[in-house]
Structures are given as structure tokens and as C-alpha cells.
Design an enzyme around this catalytic site. Structure first.
Site, PDB file in Angstrom:
ATOM      1  N   GLU A   1      -5.999  -1.882   5.344  1.00 44.43           N
ATOM      2  CA  GLU A   1      -6.055  -1.324   4.156  1.00 44.43           C
ATOM      3  C   GLU A   1      -6.463  -2.329   3.071  1.00 44.43           C
ATOM      4  O   GLU A   1      -6.232  -3.402   3.076  1.00 44.43           O
ATOM      5  CB  GLU A   1      -4.703  -0.966   3.978  1.00 44.43           C
ATOM      6  CG  GLU A   1      -4.182  -0.051   2.442  1.00 44.43           C
ATOM      7  CD  GLU A   1      -5.040   1.343   2.427  1.00 44.43           C
ATOM      8  OE1 GLU A   1      -6.165   1.434   2.410  1.00 44.43           O
ATOM      9  OE2 GLU A   1      -4.372   2.286   2.301  1.00 44.43           O
ATOM     10  N   ASP A   2      -7.521  -1.685   2.425  1.00 42.85           N
ATOM     11  CA  ASP A   2      -7.939  -2.367   1.056  1.00 42.85           C
ATOM     12  C   ASP A   2      -6.916  -2.843   0.152  1.00 42.85           C
ATOM     13  O   ASP A   2      -6.778  -4.018  -0.199  1.00 42.85           O
ATOM     14  CB  ASP A   2      -9.200  -1.788   0.607  1.00 42.85           C
ATOM     15  CG  ASP A   2      -8.904  -0.449   0.247  1.00 42.85           C
ATOM     16  OD1 ASP A   2      -7.647   0.252   0.116  1.00 42.85           O
ATOM     17  OD2 ASP A   2     -10.148   0.516  -0.199  1.00 42.85           O
TER      18      ASP A   2
ATOM     19  N   ASP B   1      -1.155   0.035  -3.907  1.00 44.16           N
ATOM     20  CA  ASP B   1      -0.718   0.045  -5.280  1.00 44.16           C
ATOM     21  C   ASP B   1       0.900   0.743  -5.412  1.00 44.16           C
ATOM     22  O   ASP B   1       1.636  -0.168  -5.182  1.00 44.16           O
ATOM     23  CB  ASP B   1      -1.620   0.959  -5.960  1.00 44.16           C
ATOM     24  CG  ASP B   1      -1.474   1.256  -7.552  1.00 44.16           C
ATOM     25  OD1 ASP B   1      -0.589   0.607  -8.093  1.00 44.16           O
ATOM     26  OD2 ASP B   1      -2.184   1.657  -8.246  1.00 44.16           O
TER      27      ASP B   1
ATOM     28  N   LYS C   1      -0.763  -4.954  -5.104  1.00 46.55           N
ATOM     29  CA  LYS C   1      -0.346  -4.995  -6.621  1.00 46.55           C
ATOM     30  C   LYS C   1       1.119  -5.297  -6.538  1.00 46.55           C
ATOM     31  O   LYS C   1       1.978  -4.456  -6.214  1.00 46.55           O
ATOM     32  CB  LYS C   1      -0.773  -3.723  -7.347  1.00 46.55           C
ATOM     33  CG  LYS C   1      -2.211  -3.524  -7.568  1.00 46.55           C
ATOM     34  CD  LYS C   1      -2.675  -2.634  -8.388  1.00 46.55           C
ATOM     35  CE  LYS C   1      -4.034  -2.099  -8.217  1.00 46.55           C
ATOM     36  NZ  LYS C   1      -4.525  -0.944  -9.067  1.00 46.55           N
TER      37      LYS C   1
ATOM     38  N   PHE D   1      -6.881  -2.365 -12.546  1.00 44.33           N
ATOM     39  CA  PHE D   1      -7.772  -2.030 -11.571  1.00 44.33           C
ATOM     40  C   PHE D   1      -8.853  -2.445 -11.176  1.00 44.33           C
ATOM     41  O   PHE D   1      -9.617  -2.825 -12.075  1.00 44.33           O
ATOM     42  CB  PHE D   1      -8.019  -0.380 -12.236  1.00 44.33           C
ATOM     43  CG  PHE D   1      -8.616   0.726 -11.243  1.00 44.33           C
ATOM     44  CD1 PHE D   1      -7.684   1.485 -10.438  1.00 44.33           C
ATOM     45  CD2 PHE D   1      -9.912   0.996 -10.809  1.00 44.33           C
ATOM     46  CE1 PHE D   1      -8.173   2.463  -9.598  1.00 44.33           C
ATOM     47  CE2 PHE D   1     -10.229   1.734 -10.085  1.00 44.33           C
ATOM     48  CZ  PHE D   1      -9.453   2.702  -9.276  1.00 44.33           C
ATOM     49  N   VAL D   2      -9.195  -2.470  -9.967  1.00 46.87           N
ATOM     50  CA  VAL D   2     -10.227  -3.404  -9.497  1.00 46.87           C
ATOM     51  C   VAL D   2     -11.157  -2.692  -8.623  1.00 46.87           C
ATOM     52  O   VAL D   2     -10.823  -1.725  -8.106  1.00 46.87           O
ATOM     53  CB  VAL D   2      -9.654  -4.481  -8.630  1.00 46.87           C
ATOM     54  CG1 VAL D   2      -8.792  -5.677  -9.434  1.00 46.87           C
ATOM     55  CG2 VAL D   2      -8.859  -4.144  -7.334  1.00 46.87           C
TER      56      VAL D   2
ATOM     57  N   ASP E   1     -13.937   1.485  -5.165  1.00 46.75           N
ATOM     58  CA  ASP E   1     -14.705   2.251  -6.060  1.00 46.75           C
ATOM     59  C   ASP E   1     -13.735   2.782  -7.265  1.00 46.75           C
ATOM     60  O   ASP E   1     -12.596   2.919  -7.202  1.00 46.75           O
ATOM     61  CB  ASP E   1     -15.316   3.603  -5.485  1.00 46.75           C
ATOM     62  CG  ASP E   1     -14.411   4.512  -5.069  1.00 46.75           C
ATOM     63  OD1 ASP E   1     -13.272   4.040  -4.739  1.00 46.75           O
ATOM     64  OD2 ASP E   1     -14.518   5.481  -5.497  1.00 46.75           O
TER      65      ASP E   1
ATOM     66  N   ARG F   1     -18.913   0.209  -5.146  1.00 46.88           N
ATOM     67  CA  ARG F   1     -18.285  -0.316  -3.951  1.00 46.88           C
ATOM     68  C   ARG F   1     -19.484  -1.326  -3.522  1.00 46.88           C
ATOM     69  O   ARG F   1     -18.813  -2.357  -2.631  1.00 46.88           O
ATOM     70  CB  ARG F   1     -18.472   0.868  -3.090  1.00 46.88           C
ATOM     71  CG  ARG F   1     -17.564   2.108  -3.017  1.00 46.88           C
ATOM     72  CD  ARG F   1     -17.573   3.077  -1.942  1.00 46.88           C
ATOM     73  NE  ARG F   1     -16.859   4.113  -1.873  1.00 46.88           N
ATOM     74  CZ  ARG F   1     -15.642   4.424  -2.003  1.00 46.88           C
ATOM     75  NH1 ARG F   1     -14.832   3.397  -1.498  1.00 46.88           N
ATOM     76  NH2 ARG F   1     -15.122   5.601  -2.118  1.00 46.88           N
TER      77      ARG F   1
HETATM   78  P1  5GP Z   1      -1.240   3.800  -3.434  1.00 45.55           P
HETATM   79  O1  5GP Z   1      -1.107   5.109  -2.862  1.00 45.55           O
HETATM   80  O2  5GP Z   1      -0.994   2.467  -3.050  1.00 45.55           O
HETATM   81  O3  5GP Z   1      -0.861   4.109  -4.998  1.00 45.55           O
HETATM   82  O4  5GP Z   1      -2.903   3.844  -3.820  1.00 45.55           O
HETATM   83  C1  5GP Z   1      -3.669   3.279  -2.662  1.00 45.55           C
HETATM   84  C2  5GP Z   1      -5.208   3.929  -2.883  1.00 45.55           C
HETATM   85  O5  5GP Z   1      -5.648   4.191  -4.222  1.00 45.55           O
HETATM   86  C3  5GP Z   1      -6.130   2.814  -2.258  1.00 45.55           C
HETATM   87  O6  5GP Z   1      -6.352   3.036  -0.792  1.00 45.55           O
HETATM   88  C4  5GP Z   1      -7.283   3.048  -3.058  1.00 45.55           C
HETATM   89  O7  5GP Z   1      -8.190   3.925  -2.631  1.00 45.55           O
HETATM   90  C5  5GP Z   1      -6.636   3.528  -4.673  1.00 45.55           C
HETATM   91  N1  5GP Z   1      -6.423   2.322  -5.481  1.00 45.55           N
HETATM   92  C6  5GP Z   1      -5.147   1.848  -5.680  1.00 45.55           C
HETATM   93  N2  5GP Z   1      -5.386   0.647  -6.652  1.00 45.55           N
HETATM   94  C7  5GP Z   1      -6.775   0.466  -6.749  1.00 45.55           C
HETATM   95  C8  5GP Z   1      -7.727  -0.204  -7.510  1.00 45.55           C
HETATM   96  O8  5GP Z   1      -7.125  -1.094  -8.245  1.00 45.55           O
HETATM   97  N3  5GP Z   1      -9.097   0.058  -7.590  1.00 45.55           N
HETATM   98  C9  5GP Z   1      -9.493   0.907  -6.758  1.00 45.55           C
HETATM   99  N4  5GP Z   1     -10.777   0.841  -6.668  1.00 45.55           N
HETATM  100  N5  5GP Z   1      -8.908   1.730  -5.981  1.00 45.55           N
HETATM  101  C10 5GP Z   1      -7.422   1.681  -5.906  1.00 45.55           C
END
Ligand code: 5GP
Length: 134
Positions: free
Chosen positions: A53-54, A57, A85, A106-107, A113, A119
Site C-alpha cells: 500500500e502506498d 491515512d 500518517k 497531504f503528499v 496524486d 504522480r
Molecule cells: P485512508 O483510507 O487510509 O484514509 O486513505 C487511503 C488512500 O487515500 C490511499 O491509498 C491514497 O489513495 C489516499 N491518500 C491518503 N492520504 C494521501 C496523501 O497524503 N496523498 C495522496 N496523494 N493520497 C492520499
């Protein structure tokens, strides 16, 4: 980009598959409602699986994915996240491997992206803009 780099660093017989998921929400915040845009082609039954997973959050997307993949009866299921995070998850996420821990920024870049842009940046940068909430 992370998948390509990590694949090159694994010196084991592995198979790679991709899943595309889209999280509903605003430009920079997920709602926890996840739609599978492209599912895996490989059957996970009896396999040792690592989710690459990238970024984690709120952890909602990963939570959904983990449940979805666990229901396919893998022998084991672990998670490797490039970025985590800190302090953003209601429950401590169970991550086997974490690259870097970030504050609530937010990165973009290195595959990440905002509305499909940035990207292609070869490094990670903090996004400051009207959608960032900062
Ligand atoms: P979560 O469900 O953990 O809140 O969010 C996960 C998804 O939200 C990640 O796989 C990504 O696609 C997007 N995301 C969350 N934080 C960031 C961020 O800082 N930058 C970007 N570009 N995408 C994010």
C-alpha cells in the site's frame, strides 16, 4: 512506483498482482466507502499474501481491503505500507512493514496524486493548495 521498487528488492519467487480501488470522499479525505475498480486476477487461496500500500491515512481503505482479501482464504495476510500518517487512525493499524511515518500532511509524487496529477514526480512532496485543507 512503490510496487516496482519493492518488487526489485524481493529476491524470492513471487507473483505480483494489482488491485485498483477508489475511495469515495473529498479530494483529500476518504469516507471509508471503497469501490473495487479492478480486482485481482490471481486466486489467493492458500497463498502467503502481502498487500503493498502506498499510504495509510485514516486506515479505512486498508481495513476494507484486509477484510475483503482475508475472505479469500489466504494462508497468511500481511501489509507493507510506504507511508503511515501518525495518529490518524482510530484503531492502531496492524502493519508488518512501514517505510516512513508522516504527520498529517497531504503528499504527492512517487505515484501519489491529487485529482490524477503529480504522480510522475520522482520524489514525495507536501501538497499545499485549496484542496489540501492546509
Ligand atoms: P485512508 O483510507 O487510509 O484514509 O486513505 C487511503 C488512500 O487515500 C490511499 O491509498 C491514497 O489513495 C489516499 N491518500 C491518503 N492520504 C494521501 C496523501 O497524503 N496523498 C495522496 N496523494 N493520497 C492520499
Amino acid at each position: 512506483m512503490f510496487m516496482a521498487d519493492i518488487a526489485r528488492a524481493i529476491a524470492l519467487p513471487v507473483e505480483l498482482d494489482f488491485m485498483a480501488v477508489s475511495s469515495y470522499g473529498t479530494a483529500t479525505k476518504t469516507s471509508g466507502v471503497v469501490r473495487i475498480v479492478k480486482d485481482l486476477d490471481i486466486d489467493l487461496t492458500g497463498r502467503d499474501v502481502i498487500i503493498i500500500e502506498d499510504i495509510v491515512d485514516s486506515g479505512l481503505t486498508l481495513n476494507y481491503l484486509r477484510k475483503n482479501l482475508a475472505a479469500r482464504h489466504p494462508a497468511s495476510l500481511e501489509v507493507c505500507a510506504l507511508l503511515l500518517k501518525e495518529g490518524m487512525q482510530k484503531v492502531e493499524p496492524d502493519l508488518r512493514y512501514v517505510g516512513f511515518r508522516l504527520p498529517d500532511e497531504f503528499v504527492v509524487g512517487y505515484g501519489l496524486d491529487v485529482a490524477e496529477r503529480y504522480r510522475n514526480l520522482d520524489d514525495l512532496r507536501v501538497f499545499v493548495g485549496p484542496e489540501s485543507g492546509h
